[in-house]
Design a protein around this motif. Sequence first.
Motif, mmCIF file in Angstrom:
data_model
loop_
_atom_site.group_PDB
_atom_site.id
_atom_site.type_symbol
_atom_site.label_atom_id
_atom_site.label_comp_id
_atom_site.label_asym_id
_atom_site.label_seq_id
_atom_site.Cartn_x
_atom_site.Cartn_y
_atom_site.Cartn_z
ATOM 1 N N ARG A 89 -19.310 6.428 -3.428
ATOM 2 C CA ARG A 89 -18.084 5.734 -3.111
ATOM 3 C C ARG A 89 -17.609 4.877 -4.275
ATOM 4 O O ARG A 89 -18.440 4.400 -5.038
ATOM 5 C CB ARG A 89 -18.264 4.905 -1.839
ATOM 6 C CG ARG A 89 -19.294 3.778 -1.992
ATOM 7 C CD ARG A 89 -19.357 2.936 -0.783
ATOM 8 N NE ARG A 89 -18.124 2.163 -0.672
ATOM 9 C CZ ARG A 89 -18.056 0.973 -0.091
ATOM 10 N NH1 ARG A 89 -19.122 0.454 0.445
ATOM 11 N NH2 ARG A 89 -16.929 0.333 -0.016
ATOM 12 N N PRO A 90 -16.358 4.602 -4.476
ATOM 13 C CA PRO A 90 -15.353 4.951 -3.505
ATOM 14 C C PRO A 90 -14.534 6.176 -3.874
ATOM 15 O O PRO A 90 -13.538 6.432 -3.221
ATOM 16 C CB PRO A 90 -14.463 3.711 -3.509
ATOM 17 C CG PRO A 90 -14.451 3.307 -4.948
ATOM 18 C CD PRO A 90 -15.793 3.713 -5.512
ATOM 19 N N THR A 102 -9.801 9.294 4.128
ATOM 20 C CA THR A 102 -9.554 8.359 3.021
ATOM 21 C C THR A 102 -8.065 8.331 2.676
ATOM 22 O O THR A 102 -7.452 9.375 2.449
ATOM 23 C CB THR A 102 -10.421 8.670 1.769
ATOM 24 O OG1 THR A 102 -9.758 8.152 0.594
ATOM 25 C CG2 THR A 102 -10.666 10.150 1.563
ATOM 26 N N VAL A 103 -7.520 7.115 2.655
ATOM 27 C CA VAL A 103 -6.072 6.956 2.470
ATOM 28 C C VAL A 103 -5.690 7.285 1.027
ATOM 29 O O VAL A 103 -4.911 8.212 0.774
ATOM 30 C CB VAL A 103 -5.633 5.516 2.841
ATOM 31 C CG1 VAL A 103 -4.128 5.356 2.627
ATOM 32 C CG2 VAL A 103 -6.001 5.199 4.283
ATOM 33 N N THR A 104 -6.263 6.562 0.063
ATOM 34 C CA THR A 104 -5.875 6.844 -1.327
ATOM 35 C C THR A 104 -6.384 8.222 -1.765
ATOM 36 O O THR A 104 -5.760 8.859 -2.606
ATOM 37 C CB THR A 104 -6.380 5.750 -2.302
ATOM 38 O OG1 THR A 104 -7.760 5.524 -2.055
ATOM 39 C CG2 THR A 104 -5.630 4.454 -2.136
ATOM 40 N N ASP A 110 -15.693 9.538 -4.748
ATOM 41 C CA ASP A 110 -16.302 10.875 -4.747
ATOM 42 C C ASP A 110 -15.398 11.919 -4.084
ATOM 43 O O ASP A 110 -15.359 13.073 -4.506
ATOM 44 C CB ASP A 110 -17.680 10.834 -4.063
ATOM 45 C CG ASP A 110 -17.628 10.236 -2.671
ATOM 46 O OD1 ASP A 110 -16.958 9.190 -2.510
ATOM 47 O OD2 ASP A 110 -18.222 10.792 -1.745
ATOM 48 N N GLN A 111 -14.636 11.504 -3.083
ATOM 49 C CA GLN A 111 -13.761 12.464 -2.389
ATOM 50 C C GLN A 111 -12.567 12.866 -3.258
ATOM 51 O O GLN A 111 -12.112 14.002 -3.216
ATOM 52 C CB GLN A 111 -13.254 11.879 -1.061
ATOM 53 C CG GLN A 111 -14.361 11.506 -0.098
ATOM 54 C CD GLN A 111 -15.259 12.681 0.235
ATOM 55 O OE1 GLN A 111 -14.791 13.760 0.595
ATOM 56 N NE2 GLN A 111 -16.561 12.488 0.092
ATOM 57 N N ASP A 131 -7.344 -3.477 7.977
ATOM 58 C CA ASP A 131 -6.634 -4.535 7.254
ATOM 59 C C ASP A 131 -6.085 -5.624 8.179
ATOM 60 O O ASP A 131 -5.511 -6.606 7.695
ATOM 61 C CB ASP A 131 -5.491 -3.937 6.416
ATOM 62 C CG ASP A 131 -6.011 -3.246 5.166
ATOM 63 O OD1 ASP A 131 -7.218 -3.357 4.871
ATOM 64 O OD2 ASP A 131 -5.203 -2.586 4.478
ATOM 65 N N ILE A 135 -14.848 0.813 9.268
ATOM 66 C CA ILE A 135 -14.386 1.439 8.014
ATOM 67 C C ILE A 135 -15.172 0.913 6.807
ATOM 68 O O ILE A 135 -15.653 1.681 5.989
ATOM 69 C CB ILE A 135 -12.877 1.177 7.780
ATOM 70 C CG1 ILE A 135 -12.058 1.567 9.009
ATOM 71 C CG2 ILE A 135 -12.394 1.893 6.526
ATOM 72 C CD1 ILE A 135 -11.826 3.029 9.215
ATOM 73 N N ASN A 191 0.805 -1.223 0.000
ATOM 74 C CA ASN A 191 0.000 0.000 0.000
ATOM 75 C C ASN A 191 0.842 1.279 0.000
ATOM 76 O O ASN A 191 0.301 2.366 -0.188
ATOM 77 C CB ASN A 191 -0.961 0.007 1.202
ATOM 78 C CG ASN A 191 -2.125 -0.933 0.979
ATOM 79 O OD1 ASN A 191 -2.251 -1.534 -0.095
ATOM 80 N ND2 ASN A 191 -2.978 -1.057 1.987
HETATM 81 C C1 UD1 Z 1 -6.770 1.993 1.658
HETATM 82 C C2 UD1 Z 1 -5.958 0.733 1.599
HETATM 83 C C3 UD1 Z 1 -6.780 -0.440 2.102
HETATM 84 C C4 UD1 Z 1 -7.346 -0.145 3.479
HETATM 85 C C5 UD1 Z 1 -8.079 1.188 3.495
HETATM 86 C C6 UD1 Z 1 -8.524 1.623 4.888
HETATM 87 C C7 UD1 Z 1 -4.481 1.163 -0.268
HETATM 88 C C8 UD1 Z 1 -4.091 0.838 -1.665
HETATM 89 N N1 UD1 Z 1 -5.542 0.520 0.217
HETATM 90 O O1 UD1 Z 1 -7.879 1.806 0.766
HETATM 91 O O2 UD1 Z 1 -5.934 -1.588 2.147
HETATM 92 O O3 UD1 Z 1 -8.252 -1.166 3.855
HETATM 93 O O4 UD1 Z 1 -7.233 2.225 2.978
HETATM 94 O O5 UD1 Z 1 -7.428 1.702 5.742
HETATM 95 O O6 UD1 Z 1 -3.827 1.948 0.388
HETATM 96 N N2 UD1 Z 1 -14.673 6.447 0.817
HETATM 97 C C9 UD1 Z 1 -15.700 7.104 0.176
HETATM 98 N N3 UD1 Z 1 -15.400 7.961 -0.854
HETATM 99 C C10 UD1 Z 1 -14.129 8.175 -1.294
HETATM 100 C C11 UD1 Z 1 -13.083 7.495 -0.644
HETATM 101 C C12 UD1 Z 1 -13.383 6.644 0.403
HETATM 102 O O7 UD1 Z 1 -16.864 6.940 0.537
HETATM 103 O O8 UD1 Z 1 -13.936 8.961 -2.231
HETATM 104 C C13 UD1 Z 1 -14.952 5.539 1.964
HETATM 105 C C14 UD1 Z 1 -14.651 4.085 1.634
HETATM 106 O O9 UD1 Z 1 -15.728 3.470 0.989
HETATM 107 C C15 UD1 Z 1 -14.389 3.522 3.021
HETATM 108 C C16 UD1 Z 1 -13.702 4.685 3.739
HETATM 109 O O10 UD1 Z 1 -14.059 5.849 3.006
HETATM 110 O O11 UD1 Z 1 -15.597 3.222 3.672
HETATM 111 C C17 UD1 Z 1 -12.194 4.577 3.813
HETATM 112 O O12 UD1 Z 1 -11.701 4.239 2.549
HETATM 113 P P1 UD1 Z 1 -10.242 4.641 2.034
HETATM 114 O O13 UD1 Z 1 -9.378 5.063 3.159
HETATM 115 O O14 UD1 Z 1 -10.384 5.573 0.886
HETATM 116 O O15 UD1 Z 1 -9.729 3.246 1.492
HETATM 117 P P2 UD1 Z 1 -8.730 3.078 0.305
HETATM 118 O O16 UD1 Z 1 -7.848 4.269 0.243
HETATM 119 O O17 UD1 Z 1 -9.468 2.652 -0.913
#
Ligand code: UD1
Length: 421
Positions: free
Chosen positions: A126-127, A167-169, A129-130, A309, A331, A23
């Motif tokens: 999701r996922p 949100t991580v990514t 929108d942010q 995770d 989460i 990640n």
């Molecule tokens: C990353 C990790 C994943 C981990 C997750 C949470 C990577 C490649 N993957 O995933 O292994 O399980 O963090 O620690 O780093 N959300 C929205 N809209 C958005 C973005 C997120 O609604 O635009 C929601 C997601 O559905 C979820 C929450 O926010 O419920 C957290 O998600 P996010 O931190 O974005 O997960 P990833 O970055 O995809």
Amino acid sequence: MDKLLITGGTPLAGEVAISGAKNAALPLLCAALLTKEPVTFTNVPDLNDIGTMLKLLAQMGVKVDRQKVGAGGTAVTLDASDLNNPVAPYEMVKTMRASILVLGPLVARCGEARVSLPGGCAIGARPVDQHIKGLTAMGADVGVEHGYVHARTARLKGARLFTDMVTVTGTENLMMAACLADGETVIENAAREPEVVDLANCLVAMGAQISGAGTDVIRIRGVEKLHGATHRIMPDRIETGTYLCAAAATGGDVRLTGTSSAYLDAVIDKLMDAGCEIDSQRDSIRIKAPHRLTAVSIRTSPYPAFPTDMQAQFMAINAVANGTAVIRETIFENRFMHAVELVRLGADIKIDGNTAFVTGREQLDGATVMATDLRASASLVIAGLVAKGETLIERIYHLDRGYEHLEQKLAALGAKVQRVK
Ligand code: UD1
């Protein structure tokens, strides 16, 4: 399709080297899109997700040079000087949601990007929108057309961004985009995960001006261009945690090298509560597990709290611990798919909404189970290692996405495990 056959009952013992973090590597590889100069990464794990990301970058015109460098893993040099096709097609994105990480760097560098929405996701919600909201606030014209996010702008402008959830990514995408924007960007409610810090460190080495990574407010002052750099990818804290759990569940004694407990406080705390002895050194961790663990309750939350995770792996260790554990997932709403498979191995698990109640059994019994996602698969491996008799895990391609040389590493620790074609 490959399967994994495990004969349980052997306490794990010995030493295992932890790989570079998947990640961290995925966003870092995308950061190379931001410059015309070559960027070299070391400690790159040999995983299917990494292969997918490199293919995705190559079809955009990035030159990929992958070299094996012995025990230190793989080095990858990316040269995006001829970036000519800022498109991430559905065929590649559907297999890996992290492909969305190319969006921010592509818009920042090329002024345009077309990235397929990850499969199965409601448009606009999701996922991502942010990610879209942030780029729009930075002046990009972002729309969703024919299943693709299409973003355009002459040059991104610095802005004050606030994500609705951590949100991580999302944080990573916006931080990368902001590096080449005109003016200052502030990301509030930013993810504090160590992988965000690793990415920021690499971007700074490439000439970016970033402060606050690792806190929930990150400031980025945009620059005209970034340059090449060499960056070593941080150790995988989830792989680390998974081997700690495998050692804990089997009553083992294992030393993990090339990693640090610094990224794992919440996990280490829980393992100590469960009765394990942990000795943390600067770049290694030793775990000695008791004959039987004590049940530990957990609640997942963004870093530095307990990682989602690691939730599945803790469900597996609680399945054989003494007592009842309450596991709350905050989460992802549908992340208990492993529970029904663990029940097939004899675990006592009741689910109520986002909460699982796990009452430990003295013993699990081997059975055929199905891997449903990456970390769920890891929990089945752990359960298989303690179960009596043979456990056959189907659909292990999920494991190949995120665990480097899993069966070799487990076998070196004394586990009876073999890949069946
Ligand atoms: C990353 C990790 C994943 C981990 C997750 C949470 C990577 C490649 N993957 O995933 O292994 O399980 O963090 O620690 O780093 N959300 C929205 N809209 C958005 C973005 C997120 O609604 O635009 C929601 C997601 O559905 C979820 C929450 O926010 O419920 C957290 O998600 P996010 O931190 O974005 O997960 P990833 O970055 O995809």
